[in-house]
Design a protein around this motif. Structure first.
Motif, PDB file in Angstrom:
ATOM      1  N   ASN A   6       0.786  -1.226   0.000  1.00 41.67           N
ATOM      2  CA  ASN A   6       0.000   0.000   0.000  1.00 41.67           C
ATOM      3  C   ASN A   6       0.824   1.284   0.000  1.00 41.67           C
ATOM      4  N   TYR A   7       2.099   1.188   0.416  1.00 41.46           N
ATOM      5  CA  TYR A   7       2.889   2.420   0.502  1.00 41.46           C
ATOM      6  C   TYR A   7       4.140   2.390  -0.382  1.00 41.46           C
ATOM      7  N   VAL A   8       4.963   1.326  -0.200  1.00 41.30           N
ATOM      8  CA  VAL A   8       6.250   1.287  -0.908  1.00 41.30           C
ATOM      9  C   VAL A   8       6.064   1.183  -2.419  1.00 41.30           C
ATOM     10  N   ARG A   9       5.210   0.247  -2.872  1.00 41.85           N
ATOM     11  CA  ARG A   9       5.032   0.042  -4.310  1.00 41.85           C
ATOM     12  C   ARG A   9       4.458   1.288  -5.005  1.00 41.85           C
ATOM     13  N   PRO A  10       3.382   1.909  -4.452  1.00 40.38           N
ATOM     14  CA  PRO A  10       2.905   3.150  -5.090  1.00 40.38           C
ATOM     15  C   PRO A  10       3.949   4.256  -5.109  1.00 40.38           C
ATOM     16  N   LYS A  11       4.774   4.311  -4.039  1.00 37.16           N
ATOM     17  CA  LYS A  11       5.800   5.354  -3.974  1.00 37.16           C
ATOM     18  C   LYS A  11       6.846   5.145  -5.065  1.00 37.16           C
ATOM     19  N   LEU A  12       7.283   3.885  -5.255  1.00 37.85           N
ATOM     20  CA  LEU A  12       8.263   3.574  -6.292  1.00 37.85           C
ATOM     21  C   LEU A  12       7.688   3.836  -7.680  1.00 37.85           C
ATOM     22  N   THR A  13       6.412   3.479  -7.850  1.00 36.20           N
ATOM     23  CA  THR A  13       5.762   3.696  -9.141  1.00 36.20           C
ATOM     24  C   THR A  13       5.692   5.173  -9.484  1.00 36.20           C
ATOM     25  N   SER A  14       5.371   5.995  -8.483  1.00 37.17           N
ATOM     26  CA  SER A  14       5.274   7.432  -8.726  1.00 37.17           C
ATOM     27  C   SER A  14       6.632   8.050  -9.015  1.00 37.17           C
ATOM     28  N   LEU A  15       7.707   7.490  -8.385  1.00 32.92           N
ATOM     29  CA  LEU A  15       9.047   8.030  -8.607  1.00 32.92           C
ATOM     30  C   LEU A  15       9.617   7.607  -9.953  1.00 32.92           C
ATOM     31  N   LEU A  16       9.468   6.316 -10.289  1.00 32.77           N
ATOM     32  CA  LEU A  16      10.068   5.774 -11.509  1.00 32.77           C
ATOM     33  C   LEU A  16       9.184   5.950 -12.730  1.00 32.77           C
ATOM     34  N   GLY A  17       7.902   6.121 -12.480  1.00 28.93           N
ATOM     35  CA  GLY A  17       6.979   6.227 -13.613  1.00 28.93           C
ATOM     36  C   GLY A  17       6.506   4.844 -14.043  1.00 28.93           C
ATOM     37  N   LYS A  18       5.242   4.737 -14.399  1.00 25.63           N
ATOM     38  CA  LYS A  18       4.653   3.455 -14.792  1.00 25.63           C
ATOM     39  C   LYS A  18       4.897   3.221 -16.268  1.00 25.63           C
ATOM     40  N   SER A  19       5.491   2.080 -16.591  1.00 24.19           N
ATOM     41  CA  SER A  19       5.740   1.752 -18.001  1.00 24.19           C
ATOM     42  C   SER A  19       4.477   1.152 -18.604  1.00 24.19           C
ATOM     43  N   GLU A  20       4.036   1.753 -19.700  1.00 23.64           N
ATOM     44  CA  GLU A  20       2.834   1.274 -20.363  1.00 23.64           C
ATOM     45  C   GLU A  20       3.185   0.160 -21.340  1.00 23.64           C
ATOM     46  N   VAL A  21       2.609  -1.006 -21.165  1.00 19.99           N
ATOM     47  CA  VAL A  21       2.845  -2.140 -22.060  1.00 19.99           C
ATOM     48  C   VAL A  21       1.619  -2.318 -22.940  1.00 19.99           C
ATOM     49  N   PRO A  22       1.770  -2.239 -24.258  1.00 20.53           N
ATOM     50  CA  PRO A  22       0.612  -2.399 -25.143  1.00 20.53           C
ATOM     51  C   PRO A  22      -0.066  -3.749 -24.945  1.00 20.53           C
ATOM     52  N   GLU A  23      -1.393  -3.744 -25.035  1.00 21.56           N
ATOM     53  CA  GLU A  23      -2.135  -4.978 -24.822  1.00 21.56           C
ATOM     54  C   GLU A  23      -1.883  -6.011 -25.919  1.00 21.56           C
ATOM     55  N   ASN A  24      -1.586  -5.540 -27.127  1.00 19.87           N
ATOM     56  CA  ASN A  24      -1.405  -6.464 -28.239  1.00 19.87           C
ATOM     57  C   ASN A  24       0.066  -6.703 -28.551  1.00 19.87           C
ATOM     58  N   LEU A  25       0.932  -6.591 -27.542  1.00 18.37           N
ATOM     59  CA  LEU A  25       2.364  -6.787 -27.764  1.00 18.37           C
ATOM     60  C   LEU A  25       2.641  -8.218 -28.215  1.00 18.37           C
ATOM     61  N   TRP A  26       1.931  -9.174 -27.645  1.00 21.26           N
ATOM     62  CA  TRP A  26       2.069 -10.587 -28.026  1.00 21.26           C
ATOM     63  C   TRP A  26       0.712 -11.107 -28.486  1.00 21.26           C
ATOM     64  N   ILE A  27       0.738 -11.968 -29.490  1.00 21.76           N
ATOM     65  CA  ILE A  27      -0.492 -12.543 -30.030  1.00 21.76           C
ATOM     66  C   ILE A  27      -0.375 -14.061 -29.990  1.00 21.76           C
ATOM     67  N   LYS A  28      -1.451 -14.717 -29.578  1.00 18.88           N
ATOM     68  CA  LYS A  28      -1.441 -16.166 -29.395  1.00 18.88           C
ATOM     69  C   LYS A  28      -1.823 -16.886 -30.672  1.00 18.88           C
ATOM     70  N   ASP A  29      -1.008 -17.868 -31.047  1.00 16.03           N
ATOM     71  CA  ASP A  29      -1.328 -18.723 -32.190  1.00 16.03           C
ATOM     72  C   ASP A  29      -2.587 -19.519 -31.860  1.00 16.03           C
ATOM     73  N   PRO A  30      -3.677 -19.399 -32.648  1.00 17.58           N
ATOM     74  CA  PRO A  30      -4.932 -20.082 -32.308  1.00 17.58           C
ATOM     75  C   PRO A  30      -4.845 -21.607 -32.338  1.00 17.58           C
ATOM     76  N   GLU A  31      -3.826 -22.158 -32.986  1.00 19.60           N
ATOM     77  CA  GLU A  31      -3.726 -23.623 -33.082  1.00 19.60           C
ATOM     78  C   GLU A  31      -2.749 -24.204 -32.070  1.00 19.60           C
ATOM     79  N   THR A  32      -1.543 -23.643 -31.987  1.00 14.20           N
ATOM     80  CA  THR A  32      -0.515 -24.217 -31.117  1.00 14.20           C
ATOM     81  C   THR A  32      -0.437 -23.544 -29.759  1.00 14.20           C
ATOM     82  N   GLY A  33      -1.030 -22.353 -29.626  1.00 18.51           N
ATOM     83  CA  GLY A  33      -0.940 -21.626 -28.367  1.00 18.51           C
ATOM     84  C   GLY A  33       0.354 -20.852 -28.207  1.00 18.51           C
ATOM     85  N   GLU A  34       1.219 -20.887 -29.207  1.00 20.96           N
ATOM     86  CA  GLU A  34       2.492 -20.169 -29.157  1.00 20.96           C
ATOM     87  C   GLU A  34       2.246 -18.658 -29.124  1.00 20.96           C
ATOM     88  N   MET A  35       3.030 -17.958 -28.332  1.00 23.36           N
ATOM     89  CA  MET A  35       2.941 -16.507 -28.266  1.00 23.36           C
ATOM     90  C   MET A  35       3.919 -15.915 -29.275  1.00 23.36           C
TER      91      MET A  35
END
Length: 306
Positions: A6-35
């Protein structure tokens, strides 16, 4: 743990900045499940490198990969009445159209363009499944008709990439009227003595299969594409029999004569260009062949002086 969470993690996040990871960075193969990394898949024309699974590709991306140097001229398509039936289900039809137009950047499910493949001028029409399942409505029907008209006017072959779930229910009988209209348009291309080649992509079903998608001079299918009119479950319930493995897939249909050939997406351009040269009686494309390396000659020993 609460203090850390509740305290340390939010503090570190506010200091370092939150890295935004795109939702579609990896796509799953519909047959093999490979990313698969999104950029790798995009660079490979949305074909999974290891398994060869052909995933859906956008109309603009397909045209850019298909035409020489990615250069083409998009046709201006006719305007149609929006929501003529004032249709509403869980939301209004006009709201659905706005949503998909914002999502895809397209006015409707079909794009028409003129360009060249291996220096051969053609007209291409592409259905984009991302726009309401590539459904056939009045706008899509007008686009197919326009593509045929451009082909006849410019005396160019017509290549159509079909990919659809069928007619657009929100337009009712007006959608079904596009089946005979597009059929007549395709016949005008044939009457003009111009080739009409259809590429069946995954999926091509319903009213599209019952009209222009199965009227080509040559039918090419992408690997693993689902092609048919009614769904497999409906057919099984009707005939009360279990359908064979791979039923309605492109490989099965080629074995049974419904499709002429199954071609990998990377080879579509070259295959269609060869077919068009044959159908239009043009000379084959000259291929530069590098001369074979000559075997090294052994040095001749100088005669010894007396």
């Amino acid at each position: 743990m609460n203090w850390i969470t509740n305290y340390v993690r939010p503090k570190l996040t506010s200091l370092l900045g939150k890295s935004e990871v795109p939702e579609n960075l990896w796509i799953k193969d519909p047959e093999t499940g490979e990313m698969v990394f999104h950029k790798d898949l995009e660079a490979n024309q949305w074909v999974v490198p290891n398994s060869g699974v052909h995933m859906k590709i956008g109309a603009k991306e397909r045209l850019a990969a298909f035409f020489d140097d990615g250069a083409y001229e998009a046709a201006e398509l006719p305007k149609v009445a929006v929501d003529p039936l004032k249709f509403r289900d869980s939301k209004r039809y006009v709201d659905r159209l706005k949503e998909y137009r914002a999502k895809t950047g397209m006015e409707d499910s079909v794009l028409v363009a003129s360009g060249e493949i291996e220096a051969l001028p053609i007209v291409a029409a592409v259905q984009d499944f991302a726009f309401m399942g590539g459904s056939l409505g009045m706008a899509a029907g007008e686009a197919i008709v326009k593509a045929a008209e451009i082909a006849v006017e410019t005396k160019r072959p017509l290549v159509l990439f079909a990919g659809s779930g069928g007619a657009r229910m929100q337009e009712g009988i007006l959608s079904l009227m596009q089946l005979p209209r597009t059929t007549v348009a395709v016949e005008s291309v044939k009457e003009a003595g111009l080739p009409y080649i259809v590429v069946l992509t995954n999926p091509t079903t319903g009213g599209v299969t019952a009209s222009y998608a199965m009227l080509g001079d040559v039918h090419i299918a992408e690997p693993g594409a689902l092609i048919g009119f009614a769904g497999a479950r409906v057919i099984e319930q009707t005939i009360r029999e279990k359908l064979p493995e791979g039923f309605q897939r492109s490989e099965y249909l080629m074995e049974h004569g419904m499709v002429d050939m199954v071609v990998h997406r990377h080879e579509l351009k070259g295959t269609i260009a060869r077919l068009l040269r044959i159908m239009t009686k043009q000379p084959a494309r000259s291929v530069e062949v590098s001369p074979a390396p000559q075997p090294a000659q052994e040095p001749v020993a100088a005669e010894a002086s007396a």
